[in-house]
Design a protein around this motif. Structure first.
Motif, PDB file in Angstrom:
ATOM      1  N   MET A   1      60.251  31.108  59.732  1.00  0.00           N
ATOM      2  CA  MET A   1      60.042  30.203  60.798  1.00  0.00           C
ATOM      3  C   MET A   1      59.600  30.973  62.004  1.00  0.00           C
ATOM      4  SD  MET A   1      63.316  27.713  60.728  1.00  0.00           S
ATOM      5  CE  MET A   1      62.355  26.362  61.490  1.00  0.00           C
ATOM      6  N   THR A   2      58.758  30.525  62.885  1.00  0.00           N
ATOM      7  CA  THR A   2      58.362  30.898  64.031  1.00  0.00           C
ATOM      8  C   THR A   2      59.343  30.765  65.070  1.00  0.00           C
ATOM      9  OG1 THR A   2      55.987  29.769  63.514  1.00  0.00           O
ATOM     10  CG2 THR A   2      56.433  30.540  65.605  1.00  0.00           C
ATOM     11  N   PRO A   3      59.448  32.257  65.700  1.00  0.00           N
ATOM     12  CA  PRO A   3      60.491  32.390  67.014  1.00  0.00           C
ATOM     13  C   PRO A   3      60.055  31.007  67.804  1.00  0.00           C
ATOM     14  CG  PRO A   3      59.725  34.482  66.396  1.00  0.00           C
ATOM     15  CD  PRO A   3      58.901  33.340  65.545  1.00  0.00           C
ATOM     16  N   LYS A   4      61.151  30.758  68.605  1.00  0.00           N
ATOM     17  CA  LYS A   4      61.184  29.431  69.216  1.00  0.00           C
ATOM     18  C   LYS A   4      61.546  29.948  70.984  1.00  0.00           C
ATOM     19  CE  LYS A   4      60.469  26.843  65.936  1.00  0.00           C
ATOM     20  NZ  LYS A   4      59.227  26.381  65.667  1.00  0.00           N
ATOM     21  N   LYS A   5      60.839  29.161  71.757  1.00  0.00           N
ATOM     22  CA  LYS A   5      60.976  29.314  73.284  1.00  0.00           C
ATOM     23  C   LYS A   5      62.052  28.268  73.646  1.00  0.00           C
ATOM     24  CE  LYS A   5      58.799  29.412  77.695  1.00  0.00           C
ATOM     25  NZ  LYS A   5      57.442  29.305  78.438  1.00  0.00           N
ATOM     26  N   VAL A   6      63.109  28.430  74.251  1.00  0.00           N
ATOM     27  CA  VAL A   6      63.987  27.465  74.520  1.00  0.00           C
ATOM     28  C   VAL A   6      64.294  27.479  75.835  1.00  0.00           C
ATOM     29  CG1 VAL A   6      66.169  26.754  73.940  1.00  0.00           C
ATOM     30  CG2 VAL A   6      65.136  27.623  72.126  1.00  0.00           C
ATOM     31  N   LEU A   7      64.432  26.095  76.652  1.00  0.00           N
ATOM     32  CA  LEU A   7      64.810  26.007  77.832  1.00  0.00           C
ATOM     33  C   LEU A   7      66.229  25.624  78.011  1.00  0.00           C
ATOM     34  CD1 LEU A   7      64.354  25.687  81.022  1.00  0.00           C
ATOM     35  CD2 LEU A   7      63.247  23.585  80.589  1.00  0.00           C
ATOM     36  N   VAL A   8      67.126  25.976  78.742  1.00  0.00           N
ATOM     37  CA  VAL A   8      68.699  25.545  78.790  1.00  0.00           C
ATOM     38  C   VAL A   8      68.534  25.132  80.074  1.00  0.00           C
ATOM     39  CG1 VAL A   8      70.853  25.956  78.891  1.00  0.00           C
ATOM     40  CG2 VAL A   8      69.247  26.868  76.863  1.00  0.00           C
ATOM     41  N   LEU A   9      68.890  23.749  80.334  1.00  0.00           N
ATOM     42  CA  LEU A   9      69.192  23.308  81.951  1.00  0.00           C
ATOM     43  C   LEU A   9      70.626  23.111  82.013  1.00  0.00           C
ATOM     44  CD1 LEU A   9      66.220  20.653  81.538  1.00  0.00           C
ATOM     45  CD2 LEU A   9      66.446  22.447  83.333  1.00  0.00           C
ATOM     46  N   GLY A  10      70.886  23.659  82.947  1.00  0.00           N
ATOM     47  CA  GLY A  10      72.571  23.714  83.443  1.00  0.00           C
ATOM     48  C   GLY A  10      73.112  25.026  82.962  1.00  0.00           C
ATOM     49  N   THR A  11      74.013  25.416  83.958  1.00  0.00           N
ATOM     50  CA  THR A  11      74.778  26.853  83.836  1.00  0.00           C
ATOM     51  C   THR A  11      76.260  26.667  83.976  1.00  0.00           C
ATOM     52  OG1 THR A  11      74.520  27.077  86.215  1.00  0.00           O
ATOM     53  CG2 THR A  11      72.602  28.274  84.918  1.00  0.00           C
ATOM     54  N   GLY A  12      76.815  25.578  83.575  1.00  0.00           N
ATOM     55  CA  GLY A  12      78.109  25.246  83.348  1.00  0.00           C
ATOM     56  C   GLY A  12      78.805  25.832  82.351  1.00  0.00           C
ATOM     57  N   ALA A  13      79.894  25.217  81.961  1.00  0.00           N
ATOM     58  CA  ALA A  13      80.512  25.678  80.466  1.00  0.00           C
ATOM     59  C   ALA A  13      79.457  25.017  79.388  1.00  0.00           C
ATOM     60  CB  ALA A  13      81.682  24.738  80.267  1.00  0.00           C
ATOM     61  N   GLN A  14      79.141  24.330  79.263  1.00  0.00           N
ATOM     62  CA  GLN A  14      78.264  23.730  78.020  1.00  0.00           C
ATOM     63  C   GLN A  14      76.889  24.713  77.978  1.00  0.00           C
ATOM     64  OE1 GLN A  14      77.749  19.723  78.647  1.00  0.00           O
ATOM     65  NE2 GLN A  14      79.629  19.133  77.294  1.00  0.00           N
ATOM     66  N   ALA A  19      73.337  28.819  75.905  1.00  0.00           N
ATOM     67  CA  ALA A  19      72.616  30.010  76.266  1.00  0.00           C
ATOM     68  C   ALA A  19      73.066  31.147  75.526  1.00  0.00           C
ATOM     69  CB  ALA A  19      72.520  30.321  77.503  1.00  0.00           C
ATOM     70  N   ARG A  20      74.391  31.544  75.636  1.00  0.00           N
ATOM     71  CA  ARG A  20      74.735  32.873  74.803  1.00  0.00           C
ATOM     72  C   ARG A  20      74.604  32.662  73.324  1.00  0.00           C
ATOM     73  NH1 ARG A  20      80.608  33.312  78.163  1.00  0.00           N
ATOM     74  NH2 ARG A  20      79.694  34.217  79.898  1.00  0.00           N
ATOM     75  N   ARG A  21      74.801  31.535  72.521  1.00  0.00           N
ATOM     76  CA  ARG A  21      74.498  31.507  71.124  1.00  0.00           C
ATOM     77  C   ARG A  21      73.045  31.418  71.016  1.00  0.00           C
ATOM     78  NH1 ARG A  21      78.259  33.105  71.572  1.00  0.00           N
ATOM     79  NH2 ARG A  21      80.581  32.273  71.547  1.00  0.00           N
ATOM     80  N   LEU A  22      72.219  30.945  71.711  1.00  0.00           N
ATOM     81  CA  LEU A  22      70.792  30.925  71.499  1.00  0.00           C
ATOM     82  C   LEU A  22      70.034  32.443  71.843  1.00  0.00           C
ATOM     83  CD1 LEU A  22      70.013  27.550  73.464  1.00  0.00           C
ATOM     84  CD2 LEU A  22      69.387  28.063  70.807  1.00  0.00           C
ATOM     85  N   ASP A  23      70.919  32.996  72.660  1.00  0.00           N
ATOM     86  CA  ASP A  23      70.518  34.505  72.771  1.00  0.00           C
ATOM     87  C   ASP A  23      70.499  35.285  71.639  1.00  0.00           C
ATOM     88  OD1 ASP A  23      69.364  36.380  74.896  1.00  0.00           O
ATOM     89  OD2 ASP A  23      71.226  37.396  74.638  1.00  0.00           O
ATOM     90  N   LEU A  31      64.134  32.719  76.116  1.00  0.00           N
ATOM     91  CA  LEU A  31      65.269  31.725  76.594  1.00  0.00           C
ATOM     92  C   LEU A  31      64.918  31.746  78.213  1.00  0.00           C
ATOM     93  CD1 LEU A  31      67.611  30.041  75.931  1.00  0.00           C
ATOM     94  CD2 LEU A  31      69.156  32.352  76.022  1.00  0.00           C
ATOM     95  N   ILE A  32      64.908  30.553  78.557  1.00  0.00           N
ATOM     96  CA  ILE A  32      64.844  29.996  80.044  1.00  0.00           C
ATOM     97  C   ILE A  32      66.128  29.616  80.577  1.00  0.00           C
ATOM     98  CG2 ILE A  32      63.546  29.157  81.832  1.00  0.00           C
ATOM     99  CD1 ILE A  32      61.165  29.378  79.669  1.00  0.00           C
ATOM    100  N   LEU A  48      71.881  38.323  79.597  1.00  0.00           N
ATOM    101  CA  LEU A  48      71.477  38.065  77.942  1.00  0.00           C
ATOM    102  C   LEU A  48      70.012  38.867  78.055  1.00  0.00           C
ATOM    103  CD1 LEU A  48      71.763  34.164  78.378  1.00  0.00           C
ATOM    104  CD2 LEU A  48      73.522  35.905  77.413  1.00  0.00           C
ATOM    105  N   LYS A  49      69.813  39.103  76.335  1.00  0.00           N
ATOM    106  CA  LYS A  49      68.828  39.987  76.230  1.00  0.00           C
ATOM    107  C   LYS A  49      67.247  39.333  76.281  1.00  0.00           C
ATOM    108  CE  LYS A  49      71.720  41.454  72.722  1.00  0.00           C
ATOM    109  NZ  LYS A  49      71.902  40.621  71.687  1.00  0.00           N
ATOM    110  N   LYS A  50      67.392  38.021  75.734  1.00  0.00           N
ATOM    111  CA  LYS A  50      66.061  37.466  75.771  1.00  0.00           C
ATOM    112  C   LYS A  50      65.877  36.313  76.909  1.00  0.00           C
ATOM    113  CE  LYS A  50      66.829  37.125  70.814  1.00  0.00           C
ATOM    114  NZ  LYS A  50      67.087  36.122  69.752  1.00  0.00           N
ATOM    115  N   ALA A  51      66.823  36.357  78.037  1.00  0.00           N
ATOM    116  CA  ALA A  51      66.499  35.182  79.150  1.00  0.00           C
ATOM    117  C   ALA A  51      66.118  35.623  80.166  1.00  0.00           C
ATOM    118  CB  ALA A  51      67.966  34.750  79.289  1.00  0.00           C
ATOM    119  N   LYS A  52      65.368  34.585  80.961  1.00  0.00           N
ATOM    120  CA  LYS A  52      65.154  34.798  82.131  1.00  0.00           C
ATOM    121  C   LYS A  52      65.456  33.517  83.006  1.00  0.00           C
ATOM    122  CE  LYS A  52      60.320  32.592  82.464  1.00  0.00           C
ATOM    123  NZ  LYS A  52      59.262  32.589  82.915  1.00  0.00           N
TER     124      LYS A  52
END
Length: 97
Positions: A1-14, A19-23, A31-32, A48-52
């Protein structure tokens, strides 16, 4: 599978857990982490390693759309009141939701 770019909106508990699991996921290449508070974005994305981090307000559908451009997946970890804006932006950006 092709690596994916993921946008996570929200920095609360969920958003933090997502984001941690996706990283850790080898299929995620980028990971954004997004929120309207800069300090929350930095606190989440910094270790996180892959995040901005980006600062956006989910009230602004155009800003969410721009953040979702090029993303393969949009993860919405925001309160329910922002769901329609985020969903519409993801749909317009042709990203999975």
């Amino acid at each position: 599978m092709t690596p994916k770019k993921v946008l996570v909106l929200g920095t609360g508990a969920q958003g933090t857990v997502a984001a941690r699991r996706l990283d850790e996921d080898p299929l995620v290449s980028e990971l954004i982490c997004a929120s309207k508070r800069a300090e929350a974005v930095e606190r989440l994305a910094g270790p996180l390693k892959k995040a901005k981090g980006i600062v956006i307000d989910a009230k602004d559908r155009e800003a969410v759309f721009k953040a979702a451009q090029g993303a393969d997946l949009v993860v919405n970890a925001l309160p329910l009141e922002w769901t329609k804006n985020v969903f519409d932006a993801a749909l317009a950006a042709k990203a999975d939701y």
